[in-house]
Design an enzyme around this catalytic site. Structure first.
Site, PDB file in Angstrom:
ATOM      1  N   GLU A 218      -5.995  -0.431  -0.131  1.00 46.71           N
ATOM      2  CA  GLU A 218      -6.725  -0.051  -1.352  1.00 46.71           C
ATOM      3  C   GLU A 218      -6.943   1.460  -1.417  1.00 46.71           C
ATOM      4  OE1 GLU A 218      -7.567  -1.810  -3.830  1.00 46.71           O
ATOM      5  OE2 GLU A 218      -7.444  -3.892  -3.136  1.00 46.71           O
TER       6      GLU A 218
ATOM      7  N   ARG B 253     -11.442  -2.167  -5.155  1.00 49.81           N
ATOM      8  CA  ARG B 253     -12.074  -1.120  -4.327  1.00 49.81           C
ATOM      9  C   ARG B 253     -13.589  -1.176  -4.476  1.00 49.81           C
ATOM     10  NH1 ARG B 253      -7.980   3.707  -6.282  1.00 49.81           N
ATOM     11  NH2 ARG B 253      -6.285   3.247  -4.817  1.00 49.81           N
TER      12      ARG B 253
ATOM     13  N   GLY C 239     -17.632  -3.648  28.921  1.00 47.68           N
ATOM     14  CA  GLY C 239     -16.417  -4.464  29.070  1.00 47.68           C
ATOM     15  C   GLY C 239     -16.475  -5.715  28.218  1.00 47.68           C
TER      16      GLY C 239
HETATM   17  P1  TGC Z   1      -1.975   9.262 -12.485  1.00 46.06           P
HETATM   18  O1  TGC Z   1      -0.500   9.354 -12.671  1.00 46.06           O
HETATM   19  O2  TGC Z   1      -2.813  10.482 -12.720  1.00 46.06           O
HETATM   20  O3  TGC Z   1      -2.639   8.133 -13.374  1.00 46.06           O
HETATM   21  C1  TGC Z   1      -1.887   7.115 -13.895  1.00 46.06           C
HETATM   22  C2  TGC Z   1      -2.729   6.415 -14.954  1.00 46.06           C
HETATM   23  O4  TGC Z   1      -3.677   5.573 -14.288  1.00 46.06           O
HETATM   24  C3  TGC Z   1      -5.012   5.942 -14.658  1.00 46.06           C
HETATM   25  N1  TGC Z   1      -5.811   5.822 -13.433  1.00 46.06           N
HETATM   26  C4  TGC Z   1      -6.654   4.809 -13.208  1.00 46.06           C
HETATM   27  N2  TGC Z   1      -7.030   3.782 -13.968  1.00 46.06           N
HETATM   28  C5  TGC Z   1      -7.921   2.909 -13.435  1.00 46.06           C
HETATM   29  N3  TGC Z   1      -8.418   3.035 -12.202  1.00 46.06           N
HETATM   30  C6  TGC Z   1      -8.050   4.060 -11.403  1.00 46.06           C
HETATM   31  N4  TGC Z   1      -8.544   4.166 -10.155  1.00 46.06           N
HETATM   32  C7  TGC Z   1      -7.137   5.009 -11.900  1.00 46.06           C
HETATM   33  N5  TGC Z   1      -6.571   6.124 -11.396  1.00 46.06           N
HETATM   34  C8  TGC Z   1      -5.761   6.596 -12.346  1.00 46.06           C
HETATM   35  C9  TGC Z   1      -4.907   7.362 -15.141  1.00 46.06           C
HETATM   36  O5  TGC Z   1      -5.947   7.669 -16.038  1.00 46.06           O
HETATM   37  C10 TGC Z   1      -3.560   7.341 -15.834  1.00 46.06           C
HETATM   38  O6  TGC Z   1      -3.708   6.694 -17.091  1.00 46.06           O
HETATM   39  P2  TGC Z   1      -2.826   7.168 -18.357  1.00 46.06           P
HETATM   40  O7  TGC Z   1      -3.389   6.403 -19.508  1.00 46.06           O
HETATM   41  O8  TGC Z   1      -3.033   8.643 -18.457  1.00 46.06           O
HETATM   42  O9  TGC Z   1      -1.424   6.812 -18.024  1.00 46.06           O
HETATM   43  O10 TGC Z   1      -2.178   8.735 -11.096  1.00 46.06           O
HETATM   44  P3  TGC Z   1      -3.155   9.361 -10.098  1.00 46.06           P
HETATM   45  O11 TGC Z   1      -2.689  10.765  -9.814  1.00 46.06           O
HETATM   46  O12 TGC Z   1      -4.569   9.199 -10.522  1.00 46.06           O
HETATM   47  O13 TGC Z   1      -2.875   8.458  -8.852  1.00 46.06           O
HETATM   48  C11 TGC Z   1      -2.583   9.019  -7.643  1.00 46.06           C
HETATM   49  C12 TGC Z   1      -3.218   8.164  -6.562  1.00 46.06           C
HETATM   50  C13 TGC Z   1      -2.728   8.678  -5.229  1.00 46.06           C
HETATM   51  C14 TGC Z   1      -4.750   8.299  -6.626  1.00 46.06           C
HETATM   52  C15 TGC Z   1      -2.828   6.689  -6.777  1.00 46.06           C
HETATM   53  O14 TGC Z   1      -1.454   6.595  -6.793  1.00 46.06           O
HETATM   54  C16 TGC Z   1      -3.408   5.805  -5.717  1.00 46.06           C
HETATM   55  O15 TGC Z   1      -4.532   5.336  -5.854  1.00 46.06           O
HETATM   56  N6  TGC Z   1      -2.665   5.545  -4.594  1.00 46.06           N
HETATM   57  C17 TGC Z   1      -3.089   4.581  -3.583  1.00 46.06           C
HETATM   58  C18 TGC Z   1      -2.435   3.266  -3.846  1.00 46.06           C
HETATM   59  C19 TGC Z   1      -3.263   2.099  -3.391  1.00 46.06           C
HETATM   60  O16 TGC Z   1      -4.471   2.150  -3.278  1.00 46.06           O
HETATM   61  N7  TGC Z   1      -2.619   0.987  -3.162  1.00 46.06           N
HETATM   62  C20 TGC Z   1      -3.323  -0.240  -2.868  1.00 46.06           C
HETATM   63  C21 TGC Z   1      -2.406  -1.417  -2.929  1.00 46.06           C
HETATM   64  S1  TGC Z   1      -3.229  -2.958  -3.097  1.00 46.06           S
HETATM   65  C22 TGC Z   1      -3.993  -3.224  -1.647  1.00 46.06           C
HETATM   66  O17 TGC Z   1      -4.036  -2.431  -0.776  1.00 46.06           O
HETATM   67  C23 TGC Z   1      -4.665  -4.541  -1.541  1.00 46.06           C
HETATM   68  S2  TGC Z   1      -5.460  -4.829  -0.052  1.00 46.06           S
HETATM   69  C24 TGC Z   1      -6.561  -5.974  -0.611  1.00 46.06           C
HETATM   70  C25 TGC Z   1      -7.185  -6.807   0.416  1.00 46.06           C
HETATM   71  O18 TGC Z   1      -6.527  -7.446   1.245  1.00 46.06           O
HETATM   72  O19 TGC Z   1      -8.458  -6.904   0.333  1.00 46.06           O
HETATM   73  P1  FAD Z   2       1.569   5.773   3.542  1.00 43.83           P
HETATM   74  O1  FAD Z   2       1.338   5.882   2.093  1.00 43.83           O
HETATM   75  O2  FAD Z   2       2.935   5.960   4.076  1.00 43.83           O
HETATM   76  O3  FAD Z   2       0.586   6.793   4.280  1.00 43.83           O
HETATM   77  C1  FAD Z   2       0.834   7.304   5.618  1.00 43.83           C
HETATM   78  C2  FAD Z   2      -0.198   8.378   5.923  1.00 43.83           C
HETATM   79  O4  FAD Z   2      -0.021   9.494   5.033  1.00 43.83           O
HETATM   80  C3  FAD Z   2      -1.646   7.907   5.744  1.00 43.83           C
HETATM   81  O5  FAD Z   2      -2.444   8.424   6.777  1.00 43.83           O
HETATM   82  C4  FAD Z   2      -2.049   8.542   4.430  1.00 43.83           C
HETATM   83  O6  FAD Z   2      -3.446   8.787   4.321  1.00 43.83           O
HETATM   84  C5  FAD Z   2      -1.293   9.859   4.504  1.00 43.83           C
HETATM   85  N1  FAD Z   2      -1.131  10.499   3.190  1.00 43.83           N
HETATM   86  C6  FAD Z   2      -0.732   9.924   2.038  1.00 43.83           C
HETATM   87  N2  FAD Z   2      -0.719  10.830   1.047  1.00 43.83           N
HETATM   88  C7  FAD Z   2      -1.124  12.007   1.591  1.00 43.83           C
HETATM   89  C8  FAD Z   2      -1.327  13.310   1.080  1.00 43.83           C
HETATM   90  N3  FAD Z   2      -1.108  13.605  -0.208  1.00 43.83           N
HETATM   91  N4  FAD Z   2      -1.759  14.269   1.917  1.00 43.83           N
HETATM   92  C9  FAD Z   2      -1.969  13.989   3.232  1.00 43.83           C
HETATM   93  N5  FAD Z   2      -1.799  12.780   3.777  1.00 43.83           N
HETATM   94  C10 FAD Z   2      -1.378  11.793   2.957  1.00 43.83           C
HETATM   95  N6  FAD Z   2      -0.705  -3.613  -0.765  1.00 43.83           N
HETATM   96  C11 FAD Z   2      -0.527  -4.396  -1.873  1.00 43.83           C
HETATM   97  O7  FAD Z   2       0.105  -3.994  -2.833  1.00 43.83           O
HETATM   98  N7  FAD Z   2      -1.080  -5.643  -1.914  1.00 43.83           N
HETATM   99  C12 FAD Z   2      -1.793  -6.163  -0.893  1.00 43.83           C
HETATM  100  O8  FAD Z   2      -2.283  -7.299  -0.972  1.00 43.83           O
HETATM  101  C13 FAD Z   2      -1.964  -5.372   0.286  1.00 43.83           C
HETATM  102  N8  FAD Z   2      -2.612  -5.895   1.369  1.00 43.83           N
HETATM  103  C14 FAD Z   2      -2.640  -5.183   2.539  1.00 43.83           C
HETATM  104  C15 FAD Z   2      -3.133  -5.773   3.707  1.00 43.83           C
HETATM  105  C16 FAD Z   2      -3.106  -5.089   4.904  1.00 43.83           C
HETATM  106  C17 FAD Z   2      -3.607  -5.750   6.155  1.00 43.83           C
HETATM  107  C18 FAD Z   2      -2.620  -3.752   4.957  1.00 43.83           C
HETATM  108  C19 FAD Z   2      -2.617  -2.973   6.250  1.00 43.83           C
HETATM  109  C20 FAD Z   2      -2.132  -3.155   3.811  1.00 43.83           C
HETATM  110  C21 FAD Z   2      -2.113  -3.856   2.599  1.00 43.83           C
HETATM  111  N9  FAD Z   2      -1.545  -3.311   1.443  1.00 43.83           N
HETATM  112  C22 FAD Z   2      -1.393  -4.070   0.308  1.00 43.83           C
HETATM  113  C23 FAD Z   2      -0.896  -2.013   1.494  1.00 43.83           C
HETATM  114  C24 FAD Z   2      -1.851  -0.824   1.505  1.00 43.83           C
HETATM  115  O9  FAD Z   2      -2.386  -0.613   0.234  1.00 43.83           O
HETATM  116  C25 FAD Z   2      -1.074   0.385   2.012  1.00 43.83           C
HETATM  117  O10 FAD Z   2      -0.880   0.203   3.402  1.00 43.83           O
HETATM  118  C26 FAD Z   2      -1.801   1.686   1.748  1.00 43.83           C
HETATM  119  O11 FAD Z   2      -1.892   1.955   0.367  1.00 43.83           O
HETATM  120  C27 FAD Z   2      -1.103   2.870   2.442  1.00 43.83           C
HETATM  121  O12 FAD Z   2       0.279   2.855   2.206  1.00 43.83           O
HETATM  122  P2  FAD Z   2       1.303   2.957   3.434  1.00 43.83           P
HETATM  123  O13 FAD Z   2       0.924   1.929   4.429  1.00 43.83           O
HETATM  124  O14 FAD Z   2       2.667   2.915   2.904  1.00 43.83           O
HETATM  125  O15 FAD Z   2       0.996   4.376   4.089  1.00 43.83           O
END
Ligand code: TGC
Ligand code: FAD
Length: 387
Positions: free
Chosen positions: A367, A247, A344
């Site tokens: 992310e 991120r 366009g």
């Molecule tokens: P929580 O249960 O409170 O925390 C769990 C543990 O994690 C620690 N922590 C972190 N550590 C490092 N960096 C962070 N940003 C952290 N956030 C939390 C926390 O201290 C705790 O540690 P411990 O020792 O107490 O166990 O979890 P939370 O409530 O903070 O998390 C909730 C939430 C919604 C923020 C989290 O689940 C989240 O970030 N959800 C979004 C998931 C996401 O971003 N997925 C991305 C998938 S990868 C991707 O999209 C790749 S695309 C890349 C590309 O193509 O460029």
């Molecule tokens: P959902 O989690 O189902 O979210 C649906 C909607 O609900 C969103 O608008 C969201 O903002 C909203 N929402 C969620 N929580 C709340 C809340 N508490 N209150 C109100 N609204 C809420 N993931 C990987 O692990 N590895 C990768 O390499 C990777 N690459 C990616 C590449 C691309 C092109 C894309 C599109 C995605 C990729 N991802 C990857 C996945 C990406 O991280 C997820 O798409 C993203 O985290 C959202 O999850 P979701 O798509 O399941 O949407």
């Protein structure tokens, strides 16, 4: 003296000589090697894999990791500049580097054994081993704690079952960093291409990040040796720690996309004559472009300070959330506005704005969605989790 329209506050003067050299090198690569081919690659839905050896030779893979593993050992600001200059070309190229560096090489470095680092990192730095990162699952990416993929111990091995979705580089990858529930919490495993029961399937019909590979991953009783488990982290903080690294890079990347769009419309609106004067001579077009420059400038100042905090070891995840939210929102608004100023002509990939706007639909979602990052900041302010 005229100001640089893409750096009105001379943010470049805040960079060291080495940081400026990194930026110039990557800028040249983007201008010479990415921009000439990327419109066609996007049209064709093709990741330009032929660029990987050059990206590796420039030291852009795992650039922040130590030289001992064949990496460049650059600081965080330099990594940010790499992301910015690559994304000026296309978000898909930056995505490739983000995933390889922050989501695959970083966890092997931070959570792996010395043997695992030596086994994988040098080949990854050379671009010979490509990685992907499997966290998101089909039932909800925002809530990774609700993970269904699981790994069960069986003798000296682990047996993995489940699936992952939206995985960048999935079908390109030689290894996948896969996060799975175990009896001892969430753990990370290095799953290798060709392991029986492991399959990747490319996701088609994408209107965004078309010059990037996105896949689903499937695990059907995949037997993974203990030597492939990353032993030095347990729990959600493992994958979330990787996300903080990626991120951080993404806070810089969209600035590049926004600059590319502004550059395009500055040129176009000066040439386009309507009502007997250039569009650039109208008050409304100037206000729109001034607004873009204002938002780019604020984003640039935000990331330099974020990078300095990171290099000093003081960066907090909430600060990354604020910058990811701000800068993705800034860039997608600018890309859409630029598409409009092109009229366009703006709807084809002959111009970059629509490609960047479409790509940024993914960047603002992956992310952590914009909402997730807003709620992280809200939690920081109030002390109350709204998740
Ligand atoms: P929580 O249960 O409170 O925390 C769990 C543990 O994690 C620690 N922590 C972190 N550590 C490092 N960096 C962070 N940003 C952290 N956030 C939390 C926390 O201290 C705790 O540690 P411990 O020792 O107490 O166990 O979890 P939370 O409530 O903070 O998390 C909730 C939430 C919604 C923020 C989290 O689940 C989240 O970030 N959800 C979004 C998931 C996401 O971003 N997925 C991305 C998938 S990868 C991707 O999209 C790749 S695309 C890349 C590309 O193509 O460029
Ligand atoms: P959902 O989690 O189902 O979210 C649906 C909607 O609900 C969103 O608008 C969201 O903002 C909203 N929402 C969620 N929580 C709340 C809340 N508490 N209150 C109100 N609204 C809420 N993931 C990987 O692990 N590895 C990768 O390499 C990777 N690459 C990616 C590449 C691309 C092109 C894309 C599109 C995605 C990729 N991802 C990857 C996945 C990406 O991280 C997820 O798409 C993203 O985290 C959202 O999850 P979701 O798509 O399941 O949407």
């Amino acid at each position: 003296m005229a100001l640089n329209p893409y750096d009105l506050y001379d943010v470049r003067s805040l960079l060291s000589d080495e940081e400026r050299a990194v930026q110039d090198t990557v800028a040249r690569f983007t201008d010479e090697r990415v921009i000439p081919i990327i419109g066609d690659a996007f049209d064709q839905g093709r990741f330009p894999k032929e660029l990987v050896p050059e990206i590796a030779a420039l030291g852009l893979l795992g650039s922040s990791l130590p030289e001992k593993y064949g990496c460049a050992g650059l600081n965080a600001v330099s990594y940010g500049l790499i992301c910015q200059e690559l994304e000026r070309g296309d978000s898909g190229i930056r995505s490739f580097v983000s995933v390889q560096s922050s989501l695959c090489m970083y966890p092997i470095y931070a959570y792996g054994t010395e043997e695992q680092r030596e086994r994988w990192l040098p080949g990854m730095a050379r671009g010979e081993i490509i990685g992907c990162f499997g966290l998101t699952e089909p039932h909800g990416g925002s809530d990774p704690a609700n993970m269904k993929t699981n790994a069960k111990r069986d003798g000296g091995d682990w047996v993995l079952n489940g699936s992952k979705m939206w995985i960048t580089n999935g079908n390109l990858a030689d290894i996948a960093i896969v996060w799975a529930q175990t009896d001892d919490g969430i753990q990370g495993f290095v799953v290798e291409k060709g392991m029986p029961g492991f399959a990747a399937q490319e996701i088609k019909h994408k209107m965004s990040l078309r010059a990037s590979v996105t896949s689903s991953l499937f695990f059907d009783n995949v037997r993974v040796p203990e030597a492939n488990r990353l032993p030095n982290v347990k729990g959600l903080k493992g994958p979330l720690g990787c996300l903080t690294q990626a991120r951080y890079g993404i806070t810089w990347g969209p600035i590049g996309a926004a600059i590319a769009c502004l550059d395009e419309v500055l040129g176009y609106t000066k040439e386009r004559i309507l009502f007997e004067r250039p569009v650039a001579a109208t008050q409304s077009a100037q206000i729109k472009m001034a607004e873009m420059a204002r938002r780019i400038t604020m984003a640039q100042l935000l990331v330099v300070q974020l990078g300095r905090l990171k290099d000093a070891g003081n960066m907090q995840p909430t600060q990354v959330s604020l910058a990811k939210w701000n800068n993705c929102r800034m860039a997608i608004d600018i890309a859409r506005e630029c598409r409009d100023l092109l009229g366009g002509a703006g709807i084809t990939t002959e111009h970059a704005a629509i490609r960047h706007a479409l790509n940024l639909e993914s960047v603002i979602t992956y992310e952590g969605t914009e909402t997730v990052h807003q709620l992280v900041v809200g939690r920081e302010l109030t002390g109350i989790s709204a998740f």
